[in-house]
Design an enzyme around this catalytic site. Structure first.
Site, short mmCIF file in Angstrom:
data_model
loop_
_atom_site.label_atom_id
_atom_site.label_comp_id
_atom_site.label_asym_id
_atom_site.label_seq_id
_atom_site.Cartn_x
_atom_site.Cartn_y
_atom_site.Cartn_z
N ASP A 1 -6.00 16.08 -16.49
CA ASP A 1 -6.35 15.17 -17.38
C ASP A 1 -5.84 15.36 -18.16
O ASP A 1 -6.28 15.88 -19.33
CB ASP A 1 -8.22 15.48 -17.15
CG ASP A 1 -8.16 14.10 -17.18
OD1 ASP A 1 -7.93 13.27 -17.94
OD2 ASP A 1 -8.89 13.63 -16.69
N LYS B 1 -6.64 3.86 -20.16
CA LYS B 1 -7.44 3.98 -21.36
C LYS B 1 -6.50 4.03 -22.09
O LYS B 1 -5.47 2.47 -22.06
CB LYS B 1 -7.66 5.35 -21.14
CG LYS B 1 -9.35 5.74 -20.59
CD LYS B 1 -10.23 5.46 -20.78
CE LYS B 1 -11.38 4.97 -19.39
NZ LYS B 1 -11.63 6.60 -19.10
N ARG C 1 0.69 -1.30 -0.72
CA ARG C 1 -0.52 -0.26 -0.05
C ARG C 1 0.76 1.45 -0.27
O ARG C 1 0.66 2.12 -0.80
CB ARG C 1 -1.64 -0.01 1.02
CG ARG C 1 -1.62 1.19 1.06
CD ARG C 1 -3.09 1.06 2.10
NE ARG C 1 -2.62 0.27 3.79
CZ ARG C 1 -2.14 1.08 4.51
NH1 ARG C 1 -2.38 1.93 4.36
NH2 ARG C 1 -2.36 0.73 5.51
#
Ligand code: PLP
Length: 400
Positions: A179, A204, A54
C-alpha cells in the site's frame, strides 16, 4: 526516461483515441462493434477500453498509463476505491487453505480484511510487527501466498523494509503487495525494491482534491490480468467522470508532493519540542526510530504525521477543536489540511480490546498537511498546542 512531472502529463498520450488536448470524458456504459469478429476481440481483451465500461474504458486506460509509468511497473488498472483494489486483488490471488501475512500497524480497512474477511473464506492470517524484519520470516508457512505491507503505515507512520520483505518473499515464491498511499510514487517506488504489486487509495494524494473515491493497482501485466478477471465479477468499477478527475489530479501530483513534504516536515519539527506534545511520529524526523530506513527508501516523507498529546483523549479532542485550517475529517492527501482523532472516530466502530490492540494511544492525532502556506499551518498548530497546554487540568482547578 522522462521525469515524473513530464510523465504525469504525457504518459497517456498513446492511449487517447482523440486529438483533444484535454481528454474527453467517455461517459458511456458500453461500446459498439462493426462486426462479430471485432466484438469478440473487444470482449476478450483484458483491461481493454472498448467493450463495456465494467471491463474497461478509455478514461481508465489513461489513468493506468500514467500510474504505471510513475510507479515503474509494466501496467496498472483502476478500481472504484482503494478498498476495491485490495479486496479484488486478494480474492484473485488467494484461496481457502492459503495463508496471508499482514502488518499489525495498517489501515483499518486492511486490518478488517485480514481479521474478518479472509478467515471467513478459509484463509489464515498472521499480523506481524513491521519494524522487525525477522518477524516476516518467522510468520512464513508452506501455505503463505501473499504478504501485504504498508509503509509508512496509517496512522502510526511505521516503516517496512521493502527490499528485505521483497527478497524474502521472492526466495519463498510468495507474492508481495504494498500500500503506497502515504508515500506516492513521488516519494517511494515499491516496485524498484522488488515488490510485486503496488496499490493506492487514489482517493488520497493521487487525486489530491478530496473529490473522488478511487483505487489503483500497479504491477506486471500478467498479474493484473488475473486480478482483472475477478474485477469484472466484483464489479467495483470506477465511473468515467471520476477516472477523468483522477487523471486531472495526477497531472499535478509531482508539483503537490514537494509542498506536502515540506509542510509535513515543518509541522513535525515545530511540534516536536512543544510541552503539550509527548511524541511526534514522522519518518522525516531524525528522532523517528526508523529514520535511516526512511532516508534509504524514500525521497520525501509525505504530509502525514501523528502527534501524541500529553493530556490524552481530552487534549487531543481540544487540540482538533482549536485548529483553524485543518478540519476534522477522515481523509488525507488533498490540498486542504485535515486532522483526525482516531480514538474518537473508532469509539463507535471498535471494542475496547480492539482499540487497545490497534496500538493507537487515546491522545493521538493524525495531521494531514495540505498545500497551504507552511508558515500559516505552523502558526496554527502551535497556537492550538499552546491553548491545550494552557488548559488547567481538573486537579489544578480543584487546588485553586
Ligand atoms: C484511505 C486508505 C485506504 C482505503 O482507500 P479508500 O479509497 O478509502 O477505499 C487504504 N489504505 C490507506 C493507507 C488509506 O489511507
Amino acid at each position: 526516461m522522462s521525469g515524473s512531472s513530464t510523465v504525469a502529463i504525457h504518459a497517456d498520450r498513446g492511449v487517447q483515441p482523440s486529438r483533444a488536448v484535454a481528454p474527453p470524458i467517455y461517459q458511456t456504459a458500453t461500446f459498439w462493434a462493426d462486426d462479430a469478429e471485432q466484438f469478440t476481440q473487444a470482449a476478450v481483451h483484458r483491461r481493454g477500453q472498448g467493450f463495456y465500461t465494467r471491463y474497461g474504458n478509455p478514461n481508465h486506460a489513461q489513468v493506468a498509463a500514467v500510474v504505471a509509468e510513475l510507479e515503474h511497473t509494466e501496467a496498472a488498472m483502476v478500481t472504484a476505491s482503494g478498498m476495491a483494489a485490495l479486496t479484488t486483488a486478494v480474492l484473485a490471488l488467494v484461496s481457502a487453505g492459503d495463508h496471508v501475512i499482514g502488518q499489525q500497524s495498517t489501515y483499518g480497512g486492511t486490518a478488517s480484511v485480514l481479521l474478518n474477511l479472509l478467515p471467513r473464506l478459509g484463509v489464515s492470517i498472521t499480523q506481524v510487527d513491521q519494524t522487525d524484519r525477522a518477524a516476516f520470516e518467522r510468520a512464513l508457512t508452506p501455505q503463505t501466498r501473499l504478504i501485504l505491507v504498508e509503509s509508512p503505515s496509517n496512522p502510526l507512520l511505521q516503516l517496512t523494509d521493502l527490499r528485505a520483505v521483497a527478497d524474502l518473499a521472492r526466495a519463498h515464491n510468495v507474492l508481495t503487495m504494498a500500500d503506497n498511499t502515504f508515500a506516492t510514487p513521488i516519494n517511494q517506488r515499491p516496485a524498484d525494491f522488488g515488490i510485486d504489486l503496488v496499490w493506492h487509495s487514489a482517493t488520497k494524494y493521487l487525486n489530491g482534491h478530496s473529490d473522488v473515491s478511487a483505487g489503483v493497482l500497479a504491477g506486471p501485466a500478467q498479474l493484473l490480468d488475473r486480478i482483472w478477471d475477478v474485477a469484472v465479477l466484483t464489479g467495483a468499477v470506477l465511473g468515467p467522470i471520476d477516472a477523468w478527475l483522477l487523471l486531472r489530479g495526477l497531472r499535478t501530483l509531482p508539483l503537490r508532493m514537494p509542498r506536502h513534504n515540506a509542510n509535513g516536515q515543518a509541522l513535525a519539527e515545530a511540534l516536536h519540542d512543544h510541552p503539550a506534545v509527548t511524541r511526534v511520529h514522522y519518518p522525516g524526523l531524525a528522532s523517528h526510530p526508523q529514520h535511516a530506513l526512511a532516508a534509504g527508501q524514500m525521497s520525501g516523507f509525505g504530509g502525514v504525521l501523528a502527534i501524541e498529546l500529553a493530556g490524552g483523549f481530552e487534549a487531543a479532542d481540544a487540540f482538533l477543536g482549536r485548529l483553524r485550517y485543518a478540519r476534522r475529517s477522515a481523509s488525507l492527501g488533498g490540498v486542504e489540511s485535515l486532522a483526525v482523532h482516531p480514538a474518537s472516530m473508532w469509539r463507535g466502530m471498535l471494542s475496547e480490546q480492539q482499540l487497545s490492540d490497534s496500538g493507537v494511544p487515546p491522545g493521538l492525532v493524525r495531521l494531514a498537511a495540505g498545500t497551504e502556506d507552511t508558515a500559516d499551518l505552523v502558526d496554527d498548530v502551535l497556537a492550538a498546542a499552546d491553548a491545550v497546554a494552557a488548559v488547567p487540568t481538573t486537579a489544578q482547578e480543584l487546588a485553586r
